[in-house]
Design an enzyme around this catalytic site. Structure first.
Site, PDB file in Angstrom:
ATOM      1  N   TYR A 395       0.606  -0.652   0.343  1.00 17.96           N
ATOM      2  CA  TYR A 395      -0.346  -0.264   0.323  1.00 17.96           C
ATOM      3  C   TYR A 395       0.874   1.415   0.123  1.00 17.96           C
ATOM      4  O   TYR A 395       1.696   1.003   0.593  1.00 17.96           O
ATOM      5  CB  TYR A 395      -0.764   0.073   1.228  1.00 17.96           C
ATOM      6  CG  TYR A 395      -1.835  -1.546   0.976  1.00 17.96           C
ATOM      7  CD1 TYR A 395      -3.606  -0.883   1.327  1.00 17.96           C
ATOM      8  CD2 TYR A 395      -1.297  -1.954   2.261  1.00 17.96           C
ATOM      9  CE1 TYR A 395      -4.048  -1.987   1.823  1.00 17.96           C
ATOM     10  CE2 TYR A 395      -2.344  -2.931   2.635  1.00 17.96           C
ATOM     11  CZ  TYR A 395      -4.098  -2.663   2.334  1.00 17.96           C
ATOM     12  OH  TYR A 395      -4.491  -4.187   2.663  1.00 17.96           O
ATOM     13  N   HIS A 475      -9.943   2.418   2.524  1.00 18.61           N
ATOM     14  CA  HIS A 475      -9.507   3.125   3.037  1.00 18.61           C
ATOM     15  C   HIS A 475      -9.993   4.922   2.600  1.00 18.61           C
ATOM     16  O   HIS A 475      -9.338   5.471   2.931  1.00 18.61           O
ATOM     17  CB  HIS A 475      -7.881   3.559   3.163  1.00 18.61           C
ATOM     18  CG  HIS A 475      -7.604   1.310   3.868  1.00 18.61           C
ATOM     19  ND1 HIS A 475      -6.235   1.028   3.401  1.00 18.61           N
ATOM     20  CD2 HIS A 475      -7.925   1.187   4.029  1.00 18.61           C
ATOM     21  CE1 HIS A 475      -6.140  -0.109   4.401  1.00 18.61           C
ATOM     22  NE2 HIS A 475      -7.260  -0.082   4.521  1.00 18.61           N
ATOM     23  N   ASN A 517      -3.462   1.002   8.248  1.00 20.69           N
ATOM     24  CA  ASN A 517      -4.903   1.309   7.333  1.00 20.69           C
ATOM     25  C   ASN A 517      -5.306   1.569   8.744  1.00 20.69           C
ATOM     26  O   ASN A 517      -5.033   2.351   9.796  1.00 20.69           O
ATOM     27  CB  ASN A 517      -5.293  -0.656   7.969  1.00 20.69           C
ATOM     28  CG  ASN A 517      -4.306  -1.687   8.389  1.00 20.69           C
ATOM     29  OD1 ASN A 517      -2.747  -1.645   7.715  1.00 20.69           O
ATOM     30  ND2 ASN A 517      -4.697  -2.664   6.954  1.00 20.69           N
TER      31      ASN A 517
HETATM   32  N1  6FA Z   1      -9.525  -0.469   8.750  1.00 21.55           N
HETATM   33  C1  6FA Z   1      -8.072  -0.668   9.104  1.00 21.55           C
HETATM   34  O1  6FA Z   1      -7.766   0.101  10.370  1.00 21.55           O
HETATM   35  N2  6FA Z   1      -7.710  -1.521   9.216  1.00 21.55           N
HETATM   36  C2  6FA Z   1      -8.567  -2.915   8.758  1.00 21.55           C
HETATM   37  O2  6FA Z   1      -8.687  -4.020   8.626  1.00 21.55           O
HETATM   38  C3  6FA Z   1      -9.208  -2.478   7.171  1.00 21.55           C
HETATM   39  N3  6FA Z   1      -9.838  -3.597   6.789  1.00 21.55           N
HETATM   40  C4  6FA Z   1     -11.257  -3.076   6.299  1.00 21.55           C
HETATM   41  C5  6FA Z   1     -12.048  -3.738   5.212  1.00 21.55           C
HETATM   42  O3  6FA Z   1     -11.528  -5.160   4.712  1.00 21.55           O
HETATM   43  C6  6FA Z   1     -13.121  -3.965   4.671  1.00 21.55           C
HETATM   44  C7  6FA Z   1     -13.476  -4.512   3.665  1.00 21.55           C
HETATM   45  C8  6FA Z   1     -13.387  -2.276   4.621  1.00 21.55           C
HETATM   46  C9  6FA Z   1     -14.900  -1.969   4.186  1.00 21.55           C
HETATM   47  C10 6FA Z   1     -12.122  -1.888   5.458  1.00 21.55           C
HETATM   48  C11 6FA Z   1     -11.607  -2.356   6.197  1.00 21.55           C
HETATM   49  N4  6FA Z   1     -10.765  -0.755   6.590  1.00 21.55           N
HETATM   50  C12 6FA Z   1      -9.743  -1.015   7.902  1.00 21.55           C
HETATM   51  C13 6FA Z   1     -11.588   0.467   7.310  1.00 21.55           C
HETATM   52  C14 6FA Z   1     -12.666   1.351   8.021  1.00 21.55           C
HETATM   53  O4  6FA Z   1     -13.094  -0.187   8.244  1.00 21.55           O
HETATM   54  C15 6FA Z   1     -12.445   1.961   7.990  1.00 21.55           C
HETATM   55  O5  6FA Z   1     -12.203   3.617   7.490  1.00 21.55           O
HETATM   56  C16 6FA Z   1     -13.716   2.231   9.505  1.00 21.55           C
HETATM   57  O6  6FA Z   1     -14.570   1.533   9.302  1.00 21.55           O
HETATM   58  C17 6FA Z   1     -14.271   4.072   8.936  1.00 21.55           C
HETATM   59  O7  6FA Z   1     -15.133   4.080  10.310  1.00 21.55           O
HETATM   60  P1  6FA Z   1     -16.647   5.379  10.449  1.00 21.55           P
HETATM   61  O8  6FA Z   1     -16.711   5.161  11.168  1.00 21.55           O
HETATM   62  O9  6FA Z   1     -15.668   6.715   9.197  1.00 21.55           O
HETATM   63  O10 6FA Z   1     -17.626   4.364   9.155  1.00 21.55           O
HETATM   64  P2  6FA Z   1     -17.871   3.236   8.844  1.00 21.55           P
HETATM   65  O11 6FA Z   1     -18.722   3.650   7.280  1.00 21.55           O
HETATM   66  O12 6FA Z   1     -17.299   1.720   9.277  1.00 21.55           O
HETATM   67  O13 6FA Z   1     -20.003   3.511   9.617  1.00 21.55           O
HETATM   68  C18 6FA Z   1     -20.748   4.058   8.838  1.00 21.55           C
HETATM   69  C19 6FA Z   1     -21.650   3.824   9.672  1.00 21.55           C
HETATM   70  O14 6FA Z   1     -22.756   4.571   9.326  1.00 21.55           O
HETATM   71  C20 6FA Z   1     -22.153   2.663   9.904  1.00 21.55           C
HETATM   72  O15 6FA Z   1     -22.364   1.669  10.922  1.00 21.55           O
HETATM   73  C21 6FA Z   1     -23.691   2.290   8.057  1.00 21.55           C
HETATM   74  O16 6FA Z   1     -24.326   1.222   8.241  1.00 21.55           O
HETATM   75  C22 6FA Z   1     -24.078   4.071   9.002  1.00 21.55           C
HETATM   76  N5  6FA Z   1     -24.715   4.284   8.298  1.00 21.55           N
HETATM   77  C23 6FA Z   1     -24.463   5.547   7.176  1.00 21.55           C
HETATM   78  N6  6FA Z   1     -25.131   5.696   6.026  1.00 21.55           N
HETATM   79  C24 6FA Z   1     -26.483   5.524   7.333  1.00 21.55           C
HETATM   80  C25 6FA Z   1     -27.561   6.733   6.982  1.00 21.55           C
HETATM   81  N7  6FA Z   1     -27.979   7.213   5.921  1.00 21.55           N
HETATM   82  N8  6FA Z   1     -28.638   6.149   8.009  1.00 21.55           N
HETATM   83  C26 6FA Z   1     -28.296   5.807   9.406  1.00 21.55           C
HETATM   84  N9  6FA Z   1     -26.538   4.786   9.757  1.00 21.55           N
HETATM   85  C27 6FA Z   1     -26.066   4.879   8.108  1.00 21.55           C
HETATM   86  C1  ABL Z   2      -7.548  -3.978   5.068  1.00 23.67           C
HETATM   87  O1  ABL Z   2      -7.217  -2.569   5.269  1.00 23.67           O
HETATM   88  C2  ABL Z   2      -7.939  -3.974   3.864  1.00 23.67           C
HETATM   89  O2  ABL Z   2      -8.961  -2.465   3.337  1.00 23.67           O
HETATM   90  C3  ABL Z   2      -8.584  -5.067   3.014  1.00 23.67           C
HETATM   91  O3  ABL Z   2      -8.608  -4.543   1.810  1.00 23.67           O
HETATM   92  C4  ABL Z   2      -7.659  -6.190   3.823  1.00 23.67           C
HETATM   93  O4  ABL Z   2      -8.173  -6.726   3.155  1.00 23.67           O
HETATM   94  C5  ABL Z   2      -7.683  -6.352   5.885  1.00 23.67           C
HETATM   95  N1  ABL Z   2      -7.287  -4.841   5.704  1.00 23.67           N
HETATM   96  C6  ABL Z   2      -7.026  -7.118   5.623  1.00 23.67           C
HETATM   97  O5  ABL Z   2      -5.249  -6.838   5.689  1.00 23.67           O
HETATM   98  C7  ABL Z   2      -8.293  -7.849   2.243  1.00 23.67           C
HETATM   99  C8  ABL Z   2      -8.176  -9.091   1.640  1.00 23.67           C
HETATM  100  O6  ABL Z   2      -7.396 -10.263   2.623  1.00 23.67           O
HETATM  101  C9  ABL Z   2      -8.662  -9.790   0.275  1.00 23.67           C
HETATM  102  O7  ABL Z   2      -8.517 -11.407   0.630  1.00 23.67           O
HETATM  103  C10 ABL Z   2      -9.872  -8.817   0.398  1.00 23.67           C
HETATM  104  O8  ABL Z   2      -9.362  -9.587  -1.404  1.00 23.67           O
HETATM  105  C11 ABL Z   2      -9.303  -7.494   0.095  1.00 23.67           C
HETATM  106  O9  ABL Z   2      -9.077  -6.998   0.870  1.00 23.67           O
HETATM  107  C12 ABL Z   2     -10.638  -6.383  -0.871  1.00 23.67           C
HETATM  108  O10 ABL Z   2     -10.679  -5.214  -1.141  1.00 23.67           O
END
Ligand code: 6FA
Ligand code: ABL
Length: 540
Positions: A395, A475, A517
């Protein structure tokens, strides 16, 4: 009944903000569009091998990779075209849970933060006290499936990397590596849901309402009086504020931006799309009250690229493909159920590393690596042993210049409008240099083979051919950037410009991606924002 504060969204930003406001005695209503996640929140979704236990898909860290392969997938927001979690905990309920305490540079003025935000330490310390990171999440304190850590450590040592406990020295982000750290507790997904939300729930002045979708805020010019929801159980679907009350949007980078558009706040092209919608259009304030702010601009996300390798010592854990169905190997399943220990007590990452890179434009950029057993995809022209496969995701983080734009379409779905990855040429050349540097010491690791790109494809050719839409790192930050009037969406107190009592506290206000992250940083942001909002005169 009207409240002092309505917080919209129960992600990492919203839960922490709501907890600190309710702790200070304010009446707080936390509205969440989705339903339960972990068992503690009333969730029940679990694979057959966990039947009869109190562990859901969202509780068990080792089920993380199945978020992307499960056919059910009710947790993703259906009206956002990229991954976003729509359930209690938001992204924190479905993410990899990699958890980095922010570095001082993450909150520096050079990262775009106002001077008033640079003293993040007390807020980060408060976060660490409530939610301590761990790099050994299994309850027995042992580490499992660590062959990838050993192999990648061997790869990095000849390049002068040091092995550290990453969260013990958050400012140390050059040529270091260490075990992956998480916000798991007791062998289960924890995050703010298992900590901050649990102190809020018993308070009489706190209420959490699930399955309640906020469409827009209700404005009387620059004053917000409540929020409009899809809830047919309250008059007009409206939740009102007390006089002097405030609304805090914590609906995420896409969600909060959309609520602003639907409230007549943002670029005119976006509000005009709302105007054309038969349901949302009539709810807009008159055009004379529209507020033109750069909502959706200034967005960034780490460009990321996967390198896939094999090594005879590695166990790819069947690419995590069986962890839901039929389930992990029987011994791992029973170990987890009995004591929340073993392989299933950790998400897939095993090692993280950082390195500073010079760039052709003189600006230093940092590269983060995440190594894990298994791979999501690979592309190679020769035979290899799939059971030995592992992935390093590279990243590009601090220092990236590329920015994009997010917004909505005519169906009011939220989506990227201009992709933010490698727009800047020096971002691209830095990432290429970083990838070359990662693989430079491969000859020092006997029997390590790179299969994607394969031995017929150069790193340059690989990056040039890489589908930009798969560089998404999930992110997203910056759609409601904090900063000066005229350039930003929210001011130093996270208040939306030209409103009296509307705030945003989530990833969308973050001006620049942090080293790692981002959800650890987002939680520290919420601690600091809550303190600033409580200290701000003119409200309840
Ligand atoms: N960040 C990390 O630090 N480490 C990770 O390993 C990591 N992995 C991932 C990952 O694997 C995926 C698949 C995704 C999608 C994100 C990852 N991230 C990781 C990023 C991290 O999760 C985000 O940066 C973090 O959750 C952002 O937090 P926020 O509070 O800014 O926002 P969210 O999207 O989490 O929460 C928004 C909430 O509002 C949700 O519960 C949603 O349902 C709710 N909401 C949205 N619109 C709404 C509406 N109109 N009315 C009511 N509720 C609503
Ligand atoms: C993160 O911060 C990323 O947002 C995710 O994309 C990441 O997971 C997790 N942390 C873990 O490092 C990956 C999965 O390991 C993959 O299998 C998957 O294809 C990918 O997310 C999808 O964005």
């Amino acid at each position: 009944t009207p409240v002092d504060y309505i917080v919209v969204g129960s992600g990492p930003g919203g839960i922490i903000t709501a907890d600190r406001l309710s702790q200070a005695g304010k009446s707080v209503l936390l509205l969440e569009r989705g339903g339960p996640s972990t068992a503690q929140t009333g969730g029940t979704y679990q694979p057959a091998w966990l039947k009869g236990t109190n562990f859901t898909k969202f509780d068990v860290p080792g089920l993380f990779e199945s978020m992307f392969t499960d056919s059910n997938e009710f947790w993703w927001c259906k009206d956002i075209t990229v991954f976003a979690g729509c359930l209690v905990g938001g992204g924190g309920a479905v993410n990899g849970a990699l958890y980095w305490l922010p570095a001082d540079q993450d909150f520096s003025t050079s990262a775009g933060w106002p001077q008033e935000w640079t003293n993040h330490q007390p807020y980060t310390a408060a976060l660490k006290a409530r939610l301590p990171p761990t790099d050994a999440p299994s309850t027995d304190g042992k580490r499992y499936l660590e062959q990838v850590s050993d192999v990648v450590g061997q790869l990095l040592n000849p390049q002068g990397f040091r092995n550290v406990t990453i969260n013990n020295s958050p400012n140390d982000k050059d040529h270091i590596y260490g075990y992956s750290a998480y916000d798991f507790l007791k062998g289960k997904r924890a995050g703010p849901v298992a900590t901050y939300l649990q102190t809020s729930l018993p308070r009489k002045n706190f209420q959490l309402k699930l399955n309640t979708y906020v469409w827009n805020v209700i404005r009387n010019g620059s004053t917000i009086t409540g929020v409009q929801t899809n809830d047919t159980g309250v008059p007009g679907g409206i939740y009102p504020l007390k006089p002097g009350g405030r609304v805090i949007l914590s609906a995420g980078t896409f969600g909060s931006a959309r609520i602003l558009f639907r409230s007549g706040i943002g670029p005119t092209d976006m509000i005009n799309l709302v105007k054309g919608d038969p349901v949302a259009g009539p709810l807009l304030p008159p055009q004379s009250q529209w507020i033109n702010l750069p909502v959706g601009y200034n967005v960034s996300d780490n460009p990321s690229i996967n390198l896939v390798f094999t090594h005879p010592s590695v166990n790819n854990y069947d690419n995590w493909a069986n962890v839901m169905t039929p389930g992990p190997p029987a011994a791992d399943a029973s170990q987890y159920i009995a004591s929340q220990s073993g392989i299933m007590a950790q998400a897939s990452p095993r090692l993280n590393f950082w390195q500073a890179l010079g760039a052709t434009d003189g600006v230093t950029r940092w590269l983060q690596g995440t190594a894990r057993p298994g791979a999501a995809s690979w592309n190679t022209t020769y035979a290899f042993n799939q059971t030995q496969m592992f992935t390093i995701t590279a990243y590009l983080s601090t220092g990236i210049k590329s920015r994009g734009r997010i917004g909505i379409n005519a169906a009011l779905n939220a989506l990227p409008l201009v992709n933010p990855w490698l727009v800047d040429p020096a971002d691209k050349s830095s990432l290429v240099a970083g990838l070359k540097s990662i693989v430079s010491s491969m000859p020092a690791v006997p029997n390590m083979v790179m299969i994607t790109p394969d031995n017929k494809t150069t790193i340059d050719a690989y990056v040039n051919a890489y589908d930009p839409s798969t560089m998404n790192s999930n992110h997203w930050v910056g759609s409601n950037i904090i900063g000066p009037a005229g350039k930003a969406v929210v001011d130093v107190n996270t208040k939306v410009y030209n409103t009296n009592n509307l705030f945003v506290v989530d990833a969308s206000i973050v001006p620049t991606l942090p080293f790692g992250n981002p959800h650890g940083l987002v939680m520290s942001v919420a601690e600091q924002a809550a303190a600033k909002i409580l200290a701000l005169a003119g409200g309840n």
